[in-house]
Scaffold this motif. Structure first.
Motif, PDB file in Angstrom:
ATOM      1  N   MET A 167       0.837  -1.200   0.000  1.00 28.11           N
ATOM      2  CA  MET A 167       0.000   0.000   0.000  1.00 28.11           C
ATOM      3  C   MET A 167       0.875   1.254   0.000  1.00 28.11           C
ATOM      4  SD  MET A 167      -3.144   1.148   2.440  1.00 28.11           S
ATOM      5  CE  MET A 167      -2.078   1.865   3.690  1.00 28.11           C
ATOM      6  N   ASN A 168       1.918   1.259   0.813  1.00 28.20           N
ATOM      7  CA  ASN A 168       2.811   2.432   0.826  1.00 28.20           C
ATOM      8  C   ASN A 168       3.453   2.647  -0.542  1.00 28.20           C
ATOM      9  OD1 ASN A 168       2.182   2.758   3.495  1.00 28.20           O
ATOM     10  ND2 ASN A 168       4.070   1.835   4.280  1.00 28.20           N
ATOM     11  N   ALA A 169       3.847   1.556  -1.205  1.00 23.52           N
ATOM     12  CA  ALA A 169       4.438   1.683  -2.547  1.00 23.52           C
ATOM     13  C   ALA A 169       3.415   2.278  -3.509  1.00 23.52           C
ATOM     14  CB  ALA A 169       4.903   0.317  -3.048  1.00 23.52           C
ATOM     15  N   LEU A 170       2.161   1.843  -3.411  1.00 21.46           N
ATOM     16  CA  LEU A 170       1.127   2.368  -4.309  1.00 21.46           C
ATOM     17  C   LEU A 170       0.885   3.845  -4.038  1.00 21.46           C
ATOM     18  CD1 LEU A 170      -1.404  -0.616  -4.329  1.00 21.46           C
ATOM     19  CD2 LEU A 170       0.279  -0.006  -6.071  1.00 21.46           C
ATOM     20  N   HIS A 171       0.927   4.253  -2.765  1.00 24.16           N
ATOM     21  CA  HIS A 171       0.757   5.676  -2.449  1.00 24.16           C
ATOM     22  C   HIS A 171       1.911   6.484  -3.037  1.00 24.16           C
ATOM     23  CE1 HIS A 171      -2.154   4.984   1.190  1.00 24.16           C
ATOM     24  NE2 HIS A 171      -2.668   4.650   0.033  1.00 24.16           N
ATOM     25  N   GLY A 210       1.345   7.341  -6.444  1.00 23.87           N
ATOM     26  CA  GLY A 210       0.235   8.244  -6.710  1.00 23.87           C
ATOM     27  C   GLY A 210      -1.144   7.619  -6.610  1.00 23.87           C
ATOM     28  N   TYR A 211      -1.216   6.348  -6.274  1.00 25.00           N
ATOM     29  CA  TYR A 211      -2.536   5.695  -6.149  1.00 25.00           C
ATOM     30  C   TYR A 211      -3.062   5.906  -4.725  1.00 25.00           C
ATOM     31  CZ  TYR A 211      -1.081   3.564 -10.507  1.00 25.00           C
ATOM     32  OH  TYR A 211      -0.653   3.374 -11.793  1.00 25.00           O
ATOM     33  N   ASN A 212      -3.421   7.162  -4.449  1.00 30.67           N
ATOM     34  CA  ASN A 212      -3.772   7.504  -3.079  1.00 30.67           C
ATOM     35  C   ASN A 212      -5.176   7.065  -2.679  1.00 30.67           C
ATOM     36  OD1 ASN A 212      -1.311   8.914  -2.270  1.00 30.67           O
ATOM     37  ND2 ASN A 212      -1.874  10.345  -3.905  1.00 30.67           N
ATOM     38  N   ASN A 213      -5.970   6.618  -3.648  1.00 31.08           N
ATOM     39  CA  ASN A 213      -7.315   6.151  -3.293  1.00 31.08           C
ATOM     40  C   ASN A 213      -7.324   4.683  -2.853  1.00 31.08           C
ATOM     41  OD1 ASN A 213      -6.839   5.043  -5.766  1.00 31.08           O
ATOM     42  ND2 ASN A 213      -8.700   5.799  -6.753  1.00 31.08           N
ATOM     43  N   VAL A 214      -6.144   4.045  -2.798  1.00 35.09           N
ATOM     44  CA  VAL A 214      -6.066   2.691  -2.248  1.00 35.09           C
ATOM     45  C   VAL A 214      -5.988   2.806  -0.731  1.00 35.09           C
ATOM     46  CG1 VAL A 214      -4.674   0.589  -2.098  1.00 35.09           C
ATOM     47  CG2 VAL A 214      -4.967   1.734  -4.297  1.00 35.09           C
ATOM     48  N   THR A 215      -6.976   2.249  -0.025  1.00 34.22           N
ATOM     49  CA  THR A 215      -7.036   2.442   1.424  1.00 34.22           C
ATOM     50  C   THR A 215      -6.580   1.209   2.201  1.00 34.22           C
ATOM     51  OG1 THR A 215      -9.354   1.792   1.466  1.00 34.22           O
ATOM     52  CG2 THR A 215      -8.883   4.140   1.244  1.00 34.22           C
ATOM     53  N   GLU A 216      -6.543   0.054   1.555  1.00 32.09           N
ATOM     54  CA  GLU A 216      -6.040  -1.126   2.257  1.00 32.09           C
ATOM     55  C   GLU A 216      -5.599  -2.174   1.242  1.00 32.09           C
ATOM     56  OE1 GLU A 216      -8.712  -3.394   4.789  1.00 32.09           O
ATOM     57  OE2 GLU A 216      -7.064  -3.980   6.093  1.00 32.09           O
ATOM     58  N   VAL A 217      -4.514  -2.892   1.584  1.00 33.84           N
ATOM     59  CA  VAL A 217      -4.078  -4.036   0.787  1.00 33.84           C
ATOM     60  C   VAL A 217      -3.831  -5.189   1.753  1.00 33.84           C
ATOM     61  CG1 VAL A 217      -2.324  -4.968  -0.782  1.00 33.84           C
ATOM     62  CG2 VAL A 217      -2.990  -2.568  -0.961  1.00 33.84           C
ATOM     63  N   ARG A 218      -4.409  -6.351   1.455  1.00 34.44           N
ATOM     64  CA  ARG A 218      -4.155  -7.558   2.246  1.00 34.44           C
ATOM     65  C   ARG A 218      -3.593  -8.606   1.292  1.00 34.44           C
ATOM     66  NH1 ARG A 218      -4.658  -7.337   7.742  1.00 34.44           N
ATOM     67  NH2 ARG A 218      -5.550  -9.417   7.889  1.00 34.44           N
ATOM     68  N   ALA A 219      -2.451  -9.178   1.655  1.00 31.68           N
ATOM     69  CA  ALA A 219      -1.810 -10.183   0.810  1.00 31.68           C
ATOM     70  C   ALA A 219      -2.163 -11.576   1.329  1.00 31.68           C
ATOM     71  CB  ALA A 219      -0.302  -9.982   0.820  1.00 31.68           C
ATOM     72  N   GLU A 231     -15.853   4.570  -7.083  1.00 34.87           N
ATOM     73  CA  GLU A 231     -17.144   3.894  -7.291  1.00 34.87           C
ATOM     74  C   GLU A 231     -17.322   3.386  -8.718  1.00 34.87           C
ATOM     75  OE1 GLU A 231     -19.008   2.992  -4.911  1.00 34.87           O
ATOM     76  OE2 GLU A 231     -18.017   4.156  -3.344  1.00 34.87           O
ATOM     77  N   ASN A 232     -16.623   4.014  -9.672  1.00 29.02           N
ATOM     78  CA  ASN A 232     -16.814   3.653 -11.074  1.00 29.02           C
ATOM     79  C   ASN A 232     -15.961   2.425 -11.413  1.00 29.02           C
ATOM     80  OD1 ASN A 232     -16.262   3.515 -13.913  1.00 29.02           O
ATOM     81  ND2 ASN A 232     -17.249   5.512 -14.115  1.00 29.02           N
ATOM     82  N   ASP A 233     -16.633   1.311 -11.723  1.00 25.11           N
ATOM     83  CA  ASP A 233     -15.894   0.064 -11.930  1.00 25.11           C
ATOM     84  C   ASP A 233     -14.951   0.118 -13.130  1.00 25.11           C
ATOM     85  OD1 ASP A 233     -16.927  -1.034  -9.694  1.00 25.11           O
ATOM     86  OD2 ASP A 233     -18.062  -2.624 -10.685  1.00 25.11           O
ATOM     87  N   LYS A 257      -9.250   0.038 -14.688  1.00 27.38           N
ATOM     88  CA  LYS A 257      -8.078   0.654 -15.318  1.00 27.38           C
ATOM     89  C   LYS A 257      -6.945   0.804 -14.281  1.00 27.38           C
ATOM     90  CE  LYS A 257      -6.958   4.791 -18.051  1.00 27.38           C
ATOM     91  NZ  LYS A 257      -6.315   5.646 -17.009  1.00 27.38           N
ATOM     92  N   GLU A 258      -7.313   1.257 -13.079  1.00 30.06           N
ATOM     93  CA  GLU A 258      -6.308   1.451 -12.023  1.00 30.06           C
ATOM     94  C   GLU A 258      -5.710   0.100 -11.588  1.00 30.06           C
ATOM     95  OE1 GLU A 258      -7.513   4.213  -9.024  1.00 30.06           O
ATOM     96  OE2 GLU A 258      -6.036   3.495  -7.571  1.00 30.06           O
ATOM     97  N   ILE A 259      -6.554  -0.909 -11.450  1.00 36.79           N
ATOM     98  CA  ILE A 259      -6.054  -2.227 -11.038  1.00 36.79           C
ATOM     99  C   ILE A 259      -5.095  -2.788 -12.104  1.00 36.79           C
ATOM    100  CG2 ILE A 259      -6.718  -4.621 -10.561  1.00 36.79           C
ATOM    101  CD1 ILE A 259      -7.394  -2.822  -8.282  1.00 36.79           C
ATOM    102  N   ASP A 260      -5.438  -2.603 -13.375  1.00 37.73           N
ATOM    103  CA  ASP A 260      -4.528  -3.054 -14.441  1.00 37.73           C
ATOM    104  C   ASP A 260      -3.158  -2.399 -14.294  1.00 37.73           C
ATOM    105  OD1 ASP A 260      -6.048  -4.916 -15.881  1.00 37.73           O
ATOM    106  OD2 ASP A 260      -7.102  -3.340 -16.967  1.00 37.73           O
ATOM    107  N   GLU A 261      -3.153  -1.087 -14.053  1.00 39.59           N
ATOM    108  CA  GLU A 261      -1.879  -0.368 -13.875  1.00 39.59           C
ATOM    109  C   GLU A 261      -1.105  -0.894 -12.670  1.00 39.59           C
ATOM    110  OE1 GLU A 261      -3.521   3.987 -15.451  1.00 39.59           O
ATOM    111  OE2 GLU A 261      -2.248   3.877 -13.660  1.00 39.59           O
ATOM    112  N   ILE A 262      -1.839  -1.059 -11.543  1.00 36.87           N
ATOM    113  CA  ILE A 262      -1.198  -1.524 -10.304  1.00 36.87           C
ATOM    114  C   ILE A 262      -0.582  -2.909 -10.509  1.00 36.87           C
ATOM    115  CG2 ILE A 262      -1.786  -2.391  -8.004  1.00 36.87           C
ATOM    116  CD1 ILE A 262      -3.686   0.013  -7.697  1.00 36.87           C
ATOM    117  N   CYS A 263      -1.307  -3.776 -11.202  1.00 39.70           N
ATOM    118  CA  CYS A 263      -0.780  -5.129 -11.438  1.00 39.70           C
ATOM    119  C   CYS A 263       0.454  -5.070 -12.317  1.00 39.70           C
ATOM    120  CB  CYS A 263      -1.857  -6.004 -12.085  1.00 39.70           C
ATOM    121  SG  CYS A 263      -3.173  -6.468 -10.951  1.00 39.70           S
TER     122      CYS A 263
END
Lengths: 82, 82
Positions: A23-27, A30-39, B50-52, B57-63
């Motif tokens: 999550m810290n890496a994603l922040h 710039g992906y600041n709308n990620v609020t939690e990551v569980r592996a 909220e917009n899937d 798109k964001e999940i694709d980038e994160i992955c």
């Protein structure tokens, strides 16, 4: 031959440092709308057996003995064709 | 808030040493009908959006950037409510 897909996850109350680092890496990226990551872990196990009740019993044993730590993790699985 | 459950698996042609070690351990314990084990990763990501379509798109980038190594891994995911 049947396959079991096993999901091993930390119990909700257990801290997940790996998820926190991601999550810290994603922040930082710039992906600041990620609020939690569980592996978690996932295993695909191929078993040379046909009776799903027997397979479920074996998978329960395998999870309790090898794949999951029952103190901090839970697991679930589904059994399906290859 | 929406959640994405992301599954990151090795491509089928890539050797999985972790899975092999687990399979050997299971054979040592007497589970000789286990013919293959493949280990994968699973992530539960909570996103404040909220917009899937945007979330996908964001999940694709994160992955592509963080969670998966596109040389040897593939990923799939589903997006759902918390």
């Amino acid at each position: 031959m049947r396959k079991a897909t096993i999901y091993v996850t930390l119990k909700p109350q257990v801290l997940d440092p790996q998820g926190k680092v991601i999550m810290n890496a994603l922040h930082t990226l710039g992906y600041n709308n990620v609020t939690e990551v569980r592996a978690s872990k996932m295993f695909e196990v191929t078993i040379n057996a046909e009776n799903d009740a027997d397979i479920a019993k074996e998978i329960d044993e395998i999870c309790d003995k090898v794949l999951a730590n029952p103190n901090i993790e839970t697991y679930y699985y589904d059994i399906h064709d290859e």
